[in-house]
Design a protein around this motif. Structure first.
Motif, PDB file in Angstrom:
ATOM      1  N   MET A  70      -8.564  -1.488   4.284  1.00 16.53           N
ATOM      2  CA  MET A  70      -9.194  -2.794   4.118  1.00 16.53           C
ATOM      3  C   MET A  70      -8.533  -3.541   2.965  1.00 16.53           C
ATOM      4  O   MET A  70      -8.274  -2.974   1.910  1.00 16.53           O
ATOM      5  N   SER A  71      -8.264  -4.815   3.173  1.00 15.85           N
ATOM      6  CA  SER A  71      -7.618  -5.612   2.131  1.00 15.85           C
ATOM      7  C   SER A  71      -8.580  -5.898   0.987  1.00 15.85           C
ATOM      8  O   SER A  71      -9.805  -5.915   1.161  1.00 15.85           O
ATOM      9  N   LEU A  72      -8.008  -6.125  -0.167  1.00 16.76           N
ATOM     10  CA  LEU A  72      -8.800  -6.487  -1.340  1.00 16.76           C
ATOM     11  C   LEU A  72      -9.526  -7.807  -1.102  1.00 16.76           C
ATOM     12  O   LEU A  72     -10.691  -7.964  -1.485  1.00 16.76           O
ATOM     13  N   THR A  73      -8.861  -8.758  -0.461  1.00 18.00           N
ATOM     14  CA  THR A  73      -9.477 -10.065  -0.225  1.00 18.00           C
ATOM     15  C   THR A  73     -10.660  -9.958   0.728  1.00 18.00           C
ATOM     16  O   THR A  73     -11.658 -10.672   0.577  1.00 18.00           O
ATOM     17  N   HIS A 230     -13.793  -4.688  -8.517  1.00 18.80           N
ATOM     18  CA  HIS A 230     -12.930  -4.363  -9.666  1.00 18.80           C
ATOM     19  C   HIS A 230     -12.338  -2.961  -9.519  1.00 18.80           C
ATOM     20  O   HIS A 230     -11.125  -2.751  -9.718  1.00 18.80           O
ATOM     21  N   ASP A 231     -13.173  -1.994  -9.161  1.00 18.15           N
ATOM     22  CA  ASP A 231     -12.697  -0.619  -9.011  1.00 18.15           C
ATOM     23  C   ASP A 231     -11.687  -0.514  -7.867  1.00 18.15           C
ATOM     24  O   ASP A 231     -10.695   0.221  -7.970  1.00 18.15           O
ATOM     25  N   TYR A 232     -11.948  -1.224  -6.794  1.00 14.02           N
ATOM     26  CA  TYR A 232     -11.048  -1.220  -5.628  1.00 14.02           C
ATOM     27  C   TYR A 232      -9.698  -1.829  -6.017  1.00 14.02           C
ATOM     28  O   TYR A 232      -8.636  -1.324  -5.643  1.00 14.02           O
ATOM     29  N   GLN A 233      -9.746  -2.910  -6.781  1.00 17.90           N
ATOM     30  CA  GLN A 233      -8.522  -3.552  -7.241  1.00 17.90           C
ATOM     31  C   GLN A 233      -7.716  -2.612  -8.133  1.00 17.90           C
ATOM     32  O   GLN A 233      -6.491  -2.524  -7.998  1.00 17.90           O
ATOM     33  N   GLN A 234      -8.392  -1.898  -9.016  1.00 12.14           N
ATOM     34  CA  GLN A 234      -7.710  -0.947  -9.899  1.00 12.14           C
ATOM     35  C   GLN A 234      -7.017   0.139  -9.077  1.00 12.14           C
ATOM     36  O   GLN A 234      -5.890   0.545  -9.382  1.00 12.14           O
ATOM     37  N   TYR A 235      -7.685   0.594  -8.041  1.00 14.80           N
ATOM     38  CA  TYR A 235      -7.091   1.605  -7.166  1.00 14.80           C
ATOM     39  C   TYR A 235      -5.853   1.053  -6.464  1.00 14.80           C
ATOM     40  O   TYR A 235      -4.802   1.707  -6.417  1.00 14.80           O
ATOM     41  N   LEU A 236      -5.947  -0.148  -5.927  1.00 13.41           N
ATOM     42  CA  LEU A 236      -4.841  -0.724  -5.157  1.00 13.41           C
ATOM     43  C   LEU A 236      -3.622  -1.018  -6.028  1.00 13.41           C
ATOM     44  O   LEU A 236      -2.484  -0.971  -5.546  1.00 13.41           O
ATOM     45  N   GLN A 237      -3.839  -1.319  -7.272  1.00 17.73           N
ATOM     46  CA  GLN A 237      -2.710  -1.644  -8.141  1.00 17.73           C
ATOM     47  C   GLN A 237      -1.811  -0.438  -8.399  1.00 17.73           C
ATOM     48  O   GLN A 237      -0.690  -0.590  -8.879  1.00 17.73           O
ATOM     49  N   MET A 439      -3.115  -5.117   7.746  1.00 22.78           N
ATOM     50  CA  MET A 439      -4.494  -4.750   7.432  1.00 22.78           C
ATOM     51  C   MET A 439      -4.711  -4.683   5.930  1.00 22.78           C
ATOM     52  O   MET A 439      -5.775  -5.058   5.423  1.00 22.78           O
ATOM     53  N   GLN A 440      -3.719  -4.219   5.203  1.00 23.54           N
ATOM     54  CA  GLN A 440      -3.839  -4.089   3.751  1.00 23.54           C
ATOM     55  C   GLN A 440      -3.887  -5.430   3.043  1.00 23.54           C
ATOM     56  O   GLN A 440      -4.343  -5.501   1.900  1.00 23.54           O
ATOM     57  N   GLN A 441      -3.432  -6.500   3.709  1.00 30.17           N
ATOM     58  CA  GLN A 441      -3.342  -7.802   3.046  1.00 30.17           C
ATOM     59  C   GLN A 441      -4.271  -8.864   3.623  1.00 30.17           C
ATOM     60  O   GLN A 441      -4.710  -9.752   2.899  1.00 30.17           O
ATOM     61  N   LEU A 442      -4.556  -8.822   4.901  1.00 33.28           N
ATOM     62  CA  LEU A 442      -5.263  -9.927   5.561  1.00 33.28           C
ATOM     63  C   LEU A 442      -6.744  -9.987   5.214  1.00 33.28           C
ATOM     64  O   LEU A 442      -7.464  -8.991   5.332  1.00 33.28           O
ATOM     65  N   ILE A 443      -7.214 -11.154   4.854  1.00 35.24           N
ATOM     66  CA  ILE A 443      -8.649 -11.348   4.627  1.00 35.24           C
ATOM     67  C   ILE A 443      -9.414 -11.279   5.940  1.00 35.24           C
ATOM     68  O   ILE A 443     -10.598 -10.928   5.968  1.00 35.24           O
ATOM     69  N   ASP A 444      -8.741 -11.568   7.054  1.00 35.85           N
ATOM     70  CA  ASP A 444      -9.397 -11.537   8.360  1.00 35.85           C
ATOM     71  C   ASP A 444      -8.940 -10.342   9.204  1.00 35.85           C
ATOM     72  O   ASP A 444      -9.077 -10.348  10.424  1.00 35.85           O
ATOM     73  N   GLY A 445      -8.403  -9.315   8.544  1.00 36.83           N
ATOM     74  CA  GLY A 445      -7.907  -8.171   9.301  1.00 36.83           C
ATOM     75  C   GLY A 445      -9.027  -7.389   9.960  1.00 36.83           C
ATOM     76  O   GLY A 445      -9.947  -6.923   9.300  1.00 36.83           O
TER      77      GLY A 445
END
Length: 544
Positions: A70-73, A230-237, A439-445
């Protein structure tokens, strides 16, 4: 809505003492709206009929969403929508509890415990069609049955549910066009209803007894959701796919482009129907315009009903009918091309979900046309794939589209086809890698539409593009971005280069390699020659 429509009744409630008020639970998933939510309307109606209390729950499942790419957006969009949903449910006298359950396995245990601790005898939710979701629901059904708790699911994601549109021998359509004709005819002779959830008349706004990692006030829900993002963003970075992406900027862009909530989604639908739908057939392919509905992100998380979209579009057709009188034929796709074209896009959304229901192995990375996929010697060139992901292929339209995706979390539909076909045909890179990256990037994925689109481009899917019909990204740019507006927006380094050069691979190579005027521009030459790549791809697909 009658409580027998698709519901499985039990006599579980007969054992409840007369002096103990019944308690029901609405389980929200990716259906984050009040208006025309099938399960919500059904359980509200039943709660009022049975004089029952009604609670609602949503599970944040970050570890599961990581597994699903799932994308961050998209997660952020869900997080921004949940406090708004809580407010709307409050007006119906219902309290929403948002709780963190890392995985679907945790959801099963947590929901079972919630039912036991809060004397819940009936749970309702809307169907989800992906593999892990189906397995979760099947396991939960068995577990709840052991304690005589009903678990009732409703079809809500599609305008017409899976298995409702079949051939004369009850099999799934392999091609979209005949599916669409029957889908359209079925809708024209059907009574499509919008479900309204009534307020709960005898509810004390009961608070669910739940864990410490939960929230049931708007303020606390917002705080819990913000922490999850925030936690999800930290993981993805720390994730390879995000090393080249400014996630703060991506979230900021997505929040500006997609304000949260079903009111915003409904407003967009009204605006599109009023102002843009009558030019949709032509303008939808111009990426520099904002002429599409911009509703896909809302449909994906269920912030707007697909039935509402269909009914509003057919209402617009009806107005044309009144204006055109006897000359109007709503079933003739040659007339009213704009509105009919948009309705067909809603049908494509249904089609891919029906296909997923018919072939669940698609969720396990299998191609629809297994034999075609198996014979292709797919490439896994890491450098070429990285150039595609980062928008550094030397092909302006492809690079502009990818940089737009990486910055905003969104890509125009025409450009999804161009970039996907470039990856799978020009570079012959396995479509699964591109599918996952989107899928990793799309807000509508969402899996069904994303998988369907990628297999269409790779010529391995149902009703896919013929293997020999390969989009030329330079001629596509000339046709759909003639003045280079979109390209130069996302590739500002190319602003000095005339669009006539940008739209020609030969001229681009010459300008970047030899022409003193553009020699200092920091932009790569195309990493592959399209004409040669096309020949190699066709040969690969033709081999026995």
């Amino acid at each position: 809505m009658s409580k027998t429509a698709g519901a499985i009744e039990s006599d579980a409630n007969s054992n409840v003492e007369d002096n103990h008020q019944l308690h029901y639970l609405m389980w929200f998933r990716l259906d984050l709206r009040v208006h025309d939510n099938t399960a919500l309307a059904a359980i509200c109606e039943r709660a009022n009929e049975d004089n029952a209390q009604l609670s609602a729950v949503f599970f944040l499942t970050p570890e599961q969403w990581q597994t699903h790419d799932m994308s961050l957006t998209q997660l952020d969009h869900i997080a921004r929508t949940l406090p708004i949903l809580a407010e709307k449910l409050n007006r119906l006298n219902i309290i929403l509890t948002v709780q963190i359950c890392p995985s679907f396995t945790d959801c099963i245990a947590t929901l079972s415990a919630l039912c036991e601790e809060n004397n819940i005898s009936c749970v309702m939710a809307n169907h989800e069609y992906e593999g892990n979701e189906i397995a979760r629901d099947e396991q939960l059904t068995k577990q709840l049955l052991e304690t005589d708790i009903e678990f009732i699911r409703w079809h809500d994601q599609c305008i017409l549910p899976p298995q409702s549109i079949t051939t004369n021998d009850d099999s799934m359509y392999q091609v979209f066009t005949p599916f669409y004709k029957k889908w359209r005819h079925t809708l024209e002779v059907s009574d499509i209803q919008i479900h309204t959830a009534p307020g709960i008349t005898n509810n004390e706004k009961v608070h669910l007894t739940s864990s410490e990692i939960s929230a049931n006030t708007t303020q606390d829900i917002e705080a819990l959701c913000n922490k999850t993002v925030h936690d999800y963003q930290q993981y993805l970075q720390t994730h390879k796919s995000y090393q080249h992406i400014d996630t703060d900027k991506q979230i900021s862009q997505a929040r500006t482009a997609y304000p949260a909530g079903e009111a915003e989604a409904c407003h967009r639908l009204e605006h599109f129907i009023a102002d843009d739908i009558n030019n949709y057939d032509v303008s939808r392919d111009v990426p520099s315009l904002h002429a599409t509905s911009q509703l896909s992100a809302y449909l994906t998380i269920g912030a707007i009903s697909p039935r509402l979209c269909y009914l509003q579009a057919t209402k617009a057709l009806g107005e044309l009918h009144r204006n055109d009188g006897d000359n109007f034929d709503s079933s003739d796709s040659s007339d009213n091309n704009d509105i009919n074209r948009w309705i067909s896009e809603l049908a494509w959304r249904d089609f891919y979900r029906h296909v997923l229901d018919y072939k669940p192995e698609l969720i396990r990375h299998q191609a629809y046309k297994h034999e075609t996929d198996k014979k292709i010697n797919w490439s896994y060139d890491e450098d070429a794939f990285a150039a595609w992901c980062e928008g550094k292929t030397g092909v302006p339209l492809v690079d502009a589209a990818m940089r737009c995706l990486n910055t905003t979390g969104f890509m125009h539909n025409r450009l999804r086809m161009v970039t996907a076909m470039f990856l799978t045909k020009d570079l012959l890179i396995d479509w699964r890698l591109g599918e996952r990256y989107f899928m990793q990037q799309l807000i509508d994925g969402d899996f069904a539409s994303n998988n369907g689109g990628w297999q269409w481009s790779a010529s391995t899917g149902t009703d896919s593009a013929p293997y020999f019909r390969i989009m030329n990204p330079f001629s596509q740019a000339k046709t759909h971005d003639f003045d280079g507006i979109f390209i130069k927006t996302w590739l500002p380094e190319l602003k000095p280069i005339p669009s006539s050069i940008l739209h020609s691979e030969d001229k681009m190579r010459k300008a970047l390699n030899k022409n003193d005027t553009f020699a200092n521009i920091d932009y790569p030459v195309p990493i592959v020659e399209h004409k040669l790549a096309r020949q190699l791809a066709i040969a690969e697909f033709k081999k026995e």
